[in-house]
Design an enzyme around this catalytic site. Structure first.
Site, PDB file in Angstrom:
ATOM      1  N   ASP A  74       8.343  61.819 192.775  1.00 10.60           N
ATOM      2  CA  ASP A  74       9.001  62.078 191.497  1.00 10.60           C
ATOM      3  C   ASP A  74      10.516  61.987 191.652  1.00 10.60           C
ATOM      4  O   ASP A  74      11.036  62.017 192.755  1.00 10.60           O
ATOM      5  CB  ASP A  74       8.578  63.417 190.878  1.00 10.60           C
ATOM      6  CG  ASP A  74       8.615  64.538 191.882  1.00 10.60           C
ATOM      7  OD1 ASP A  74       9.552  64.559 192.690  1.00 10.60           O
ATOM      8  OD2 ASP A  74       7.721  65.404 191.843  1.00 10.60           O
ATOM      9  N   ASP A  76      14.261  63.383 190.372  1.00  9.53           N
ATOM     10  CA  ASP A  76      15.064  64.387 189.677  1.00  9.53           C
ATOM     11  C   ASP A  76      16.461  63.817 189.487  1.00  9.53           C
ATOM     12  O   ASP A  76      16.943  63.046 190.316  1.00  9.53           O
ATOM     13  CB  ASP A  76      15.156  65.668 190.512  1.00  9.53           C
ATOM     14  CG  ASP A  76      13.792  66.294 190.734  1.00  9.53           C
ATOM     15  OD1 ASP A  76      12.918  66.109 189.872  1.00  9.53           O
ATOM     16  OD2 ASP A  76      13.599  66.951 191.779  1.00  9.53           O
ATOM     17  N   ASP A 174      19.059  73.143 199.921  1.00  5.18           N
ATOM     18  CA  ASP A 174      18.593  73.714 201.186  1.00  5.18           C
ATOM     19  C   ASP A 174      18.960  72.889 202.432  1.00  5.18           C
ATOM     20  O   ASP A 174      19.794  73.289 203.230  1.00  5.18           O
ATOM     21  CB  ASP A 174      17.095  74.036 201.123  1.00  5.18           C
ATOM     22  CG  ASP A 174      16.234  72.928 200.538  1.00  5.18           C
ATOM     23  OD1 ASP A 174      16.751  71.809 200.317  1.00  5.18           O
ATOM     24  OD2 ASP A 174      15.038  73.159 200.305  1.00  5.18           O
TER      25      ASP A 174
HETATM   26  P1  ATP Z   1       9.298  66.908 197.262  1.00  6.49           P
HETATM   27  O1  ATP Z   1       9.472  65.477 197.572  1.00  6.49           O
HETATM   28  O2  ATP Z   1       8.217  67.536 198.045  1.00  6.49           O
HETATM   29  O3  ATP Z   1       9.261  67.217 195.797  1.00  6.49           O
HETATM   30  P2  ATP Z   1      11.949  67.926 197.076  1.00  6.49           P
HETATM   31  O4  ATP Z   1      13.042  67.955 198.105  1.00  6.49           O
HETATM   32  O5  ATP Z   1      12.152  67.043 195.899  1.00  6.49           O
HETATM   33  O6  ATP Z   1      10.628  67.605 197.829  1.00  6.49           O
HETATM   34  P3  ATP Z   1      11.716  70.048 195.182  1.00  6.49           P
HETATM   35  O7  ATP Z   1      11.009  71.346 195.317  1.00  6.49           O
HETATM   36  O8  ATP Z   1      11.237  69.059 194.187  1.00  6.49           O
HETATM   37  O9  ATP Z   1      11.742  69.415 196.628  1.00  6.49           O
HETATM   38  O10 ATP Z   1      13.241  70.393 194.922  1.00  6.49           O
HETATM   39  C1  ATP Z   1      14.195  69.406 194.561  1.00  6.49           C
HETATM   40  C2  ATP Z   1      15.526  69.685 195.233  1.00  6.49           C
HETATM   41  O11 ATP Z   1      16.054  70.934 194.795  1.00  6.49           O
HETATM   42  C3  ATP Z   1      15.479  69.794 196.745  1.00  6.49           C
HETATM   43  O12 ATP Z   1      15.576  68.541 197.348  1.00  6.49           O
HETATM   44  C4  ATP Z   1      16.658  70.677 197.054  1.00  6.49           C
HETATM   45  O13 ATP Z   1      17.848  69.945 197.039  1.00  6.49           O
HETATM   46  C5  ATP Z   1      16.688  71.617 195.873  1.00  6.49           C
HETATM   47  N1  ATP Z   1      15.938  72.856 196.100  1.00  6.49           N
HETATM   48  C6  ATP Z   1      14.688  73.137 195.704  1.00  6.49           C
HETATM   49  N2  ATP Z   1      14.327  74.371 196.061  1.00  6.49           N
HETATM   50  C7  ATP Z   1      15.375  74.909 196.696  1.00  6.49           C
HETATM   51  C8  ATP Z   1      15.632  76.158 197.292  1.00  6.49           C
HETATM   52  N3  ATP Z   1      14.699  77.106 197.309  1.00  6.49           N
HETATM   53  N4  ATP Z   1      16.837  76.358 197.855  1.00  6.49           N
HETATM   54  C9  ATP Z   1      17.788  75.391 197.831  1.00  6.49           C
HETATM   55  N5  ATP Z   1      17.596  74.204 197.291  1.00  6.49           N
HETATM   56  C10 ATP Z   1      16.416  73.941 196.724  1.00  6.49           C
HETATM   57 MG    MG Z   2      10.848  66.887 194.156  1.00  3.46          MG
END
Ligand code: ATP
Ligand code: MG
Length: 527
Positions: A74, A76, A174
């Site tokens: 996905d 963002d 993070d």
């Molecule tokens: P995935 O591909 O599994 O969705 P993702 O990195 O996109 O991994 P998400 O949970 O969709 O993870 O979160 C999107 C973004 O938001 C992360 O890449 C990170 O930058 C930020 N983020 C999400 N949760 C946190 C958190 N608990 N603390 C700090 N940053 C966060």
């Molecule tokens: Mg994501």
């Protein structure tokens, strides 16, 4: 303490806090992102926002995946426009979320339906600056209304909806590899924390001081495990400083709301590398303690059925197919449900209420606080309740069963049971055929089965009869349920087989078989 003091001094002198990192812009020669991996709709959202005069980038996990040559699941988008401004630019956009107010921009319908999540750059607020937030001049009063930033006694950030510049938005993310911004039009990656270098070095590194960051939001402990497992196949390793405080931070998870833990647990199991995740948890000494249901998954991952379910989930994720958490959890808890069911039928309880009671018990014992998740629970229940109904393949039953909305999930579940020898493989094959066939062929399948059973059963009934009246083992609950045992009268005596035989002779599939004892569905069996 001393470091903080020096940081503050530097900040005072330069007007800028050093921990926000230095902005670096990287062009396509260096990052080599394949533009064909970028989703068109994400591109169009960025375009619309930029046209309206805002900053906008693809952000987070999608940039990480693009950089690693993976197709993101996905996309963002991050922008300096407020949620209200974002909403006003798109026809189908909804402001959602309490902890983080974000905008969902919706494209397409039905199966093609896709959501691009747009979030506004957020201010970095640690425990100290959070207290001073009401004086934050970057944030207008109306934006602050009802969304104050709060930190509890242990340094945990409770809510953060305070807008800030991009450099702060990057600092509150993070891991370094999750904190990059990609403009799909200029093809520039913006990187404040050495994410590109870490991606090259295959390093999973927390931004800032890891122990503090785990304290601010203990869920990052689970996220660390998730990314380590997801990226292990690409050669990623933990930066030692990111890894060492993990175990110590584990108890902090007790402070996190159950529903958030539950969601993170599901994400942890749906990376497409669930078995690697479980190994990772064990290697980190975290096989227990994140969340009770996860403890159970780790414990049961060795059981063939649960292992098969995890592998099946991984396969689906890797093929880009959707996965339903209800399916995986139904698999993990099946042994409990099955045992409770068998106990009750052995005590001569009617198989359907027995199954329902057993399910209720398992929900109470294992799911507890999240039982409020209506659909997930309802789906699990349906998958389980349909299992005995697969045994009944005469009359109208198969025709109605195949039309149930959760048929596919329940069938896949039964297929897994067949794979591990819990039900006959032939039964699974028959249902596969039946579910894919035209109505005409379906009639034939039912008729052929009826003939076959008749042939087999005539001599067998005679042989079996004396045994049937003798005190014997309780039959498998599925079979008893399928044969509608209780519907034919509780005290099964020697003449019960004759009754059944008579019914089977009725022409099935033409209305005549309709009243053959059918397995009651979830709602109708509590007689
Ligand atoms: P995935 O591909 O599994 O969705 P993702 O990195 O996109 O991994 P998400 O949970 O969709 O993870 O979160 C999107 C973004 O938001 C992360 O890449 C990170 O930058 C930020 N983020 C999400 N949760 C946190 C958190 N608990 N603390 C700090 N940053 C966060
Ligand atoms: Mg994501």
């Amino acid at each position: 303490m001393i470091k903080k003091f020096i940081d503050n001094l530097i900040a005072g002198a330069t007007g800028r806090k050093p921990r926000f990192g230095k902005r670096k812009e990287v062009g396509p020669q260096e990052h080599a992102i394949d533009p064909t991996l970028v989703d068109e709709r994400a591109l169009s959202v960025v375009h619309t926002l930029k046209e309206a005069g805002h900053e906008a980038y693809i952000v987070g996990g999608a940039v990480r995946d693009l950089l690693l040559g993976l197709r993101p699941k996905d996309f963002d988008v991050a922008t300096n426009a407020t949620p209200e401004q974002v909403k006003s630019l798109f026809r189908r956009a909804f402001i959602i979320g309490r902890r983080f107010r974000i905008v969902h921009v919706v494209f397409g319908r039905g199966r093609e339906h896709e959501v691009i999540e747009v979030s506004t750059f957020r201010a970095y607020l640690d425990a100290a600056s959070a207290e001073a937030v009401s004086g934050n001049e970057r944030t207008s009063k109306s934006e602050l209304a009802g969304m104050h930033h709060a930190v509890d006694a242990s340094g945990r950030v409770l809510r953060d909806n305070v807008w800030g510049p991009q450099e702060e938005d990057a600092a509150r993310r993070d891991f370094t590899i999750n904190a990059m911004y990609y403009d799909p039009e200029t093809r520039i990656v913006v990187d404040y924390h050495g994410g590109i270098t870490d991606a090259k070095k295959r390093l999973l590194r927390m931004i800032g001081d890891p122990a503090t960051r785990y304290r601010e939001d203990p869920v990052r402990v689970i996220r660390a495990v998730r990314f380590a497992a997801k990226l292990a196949g690409l050669g990623f390793k933990f930066d030692p400083k990111t890894k060492s405080p993990l175990l110590h931070a584990l108890p902090l998870l007790q402070e996190v709301p159950q529903s958030r833990l539950f969601d993170e647990m599901l994400k942890l199991l749906q990376t497409g590398h669930s078995l690697a995740t479980i190994e990772q948890l064990k290697a980190l000494g975290m096989a227990r303690g994140i969340y009770p249901l996860l403890d159970l998954v780790v414990e049961r991952a060795e059981q063939p059925f649960v292992r098969a379910a995890l592998q099946d989930t991984d396969r689906r994720v890797n093929e880009g197919k959707p996965v339903a958490p209800s399916f995986l959890l139904a698999c993990v808890l099946w042994s409990d449900v099955r045992e409770g069911w068998q106990d009750r039928t052995a005590r001569r309880l009617h198989p359907f209420p027995a199954l329902q009671e057993s399910i209720d018990e398992v929900f109470d014992a294992r799911i507890g606080d999240i039982s409020g998740r209506g659909k997930l629970g309802a789906d699990m229940r349906e998958i389980w309740m349909m299992q005995p109904r697969f045994e009944k393949r005469s009359g109208q039953t198969p025709f109605t069963l195949v039309e149930q909305p959760r048929f596919r999930a329940a069938f896949d579940f039964m297929r897994l049971r067949a794979d591990i020898g819990e039900v006959d493989v032939m039964l699974a094959d028959w249902w596969q055929e039946f579910s894919q066939a035209s109505d005409l062929v379906r009639e034939d399948l039912v008729a052929a089965l009826r003939d076959e059973q008749r042939k087999q059963q005539q001599p067998r009934v005679r042989r079996v009869k004396p045994q049937a009246s003798a005190e014997g083992e309780a039959p498998a609950p599925e079979r008893r349920a399928a044969e509608g045992e209780a519907a034919e009268g509780e005290g099964a005596t020697g003449d019960a087989p004759r009754k059944r035989r008579r019914r089977r002779r009725k022409p099935a599939g033409q209305g005549g078989g309709e009243h053959a004892p059918h397995a009651p569905s979830a709602g109708e069996s509590a007689e």
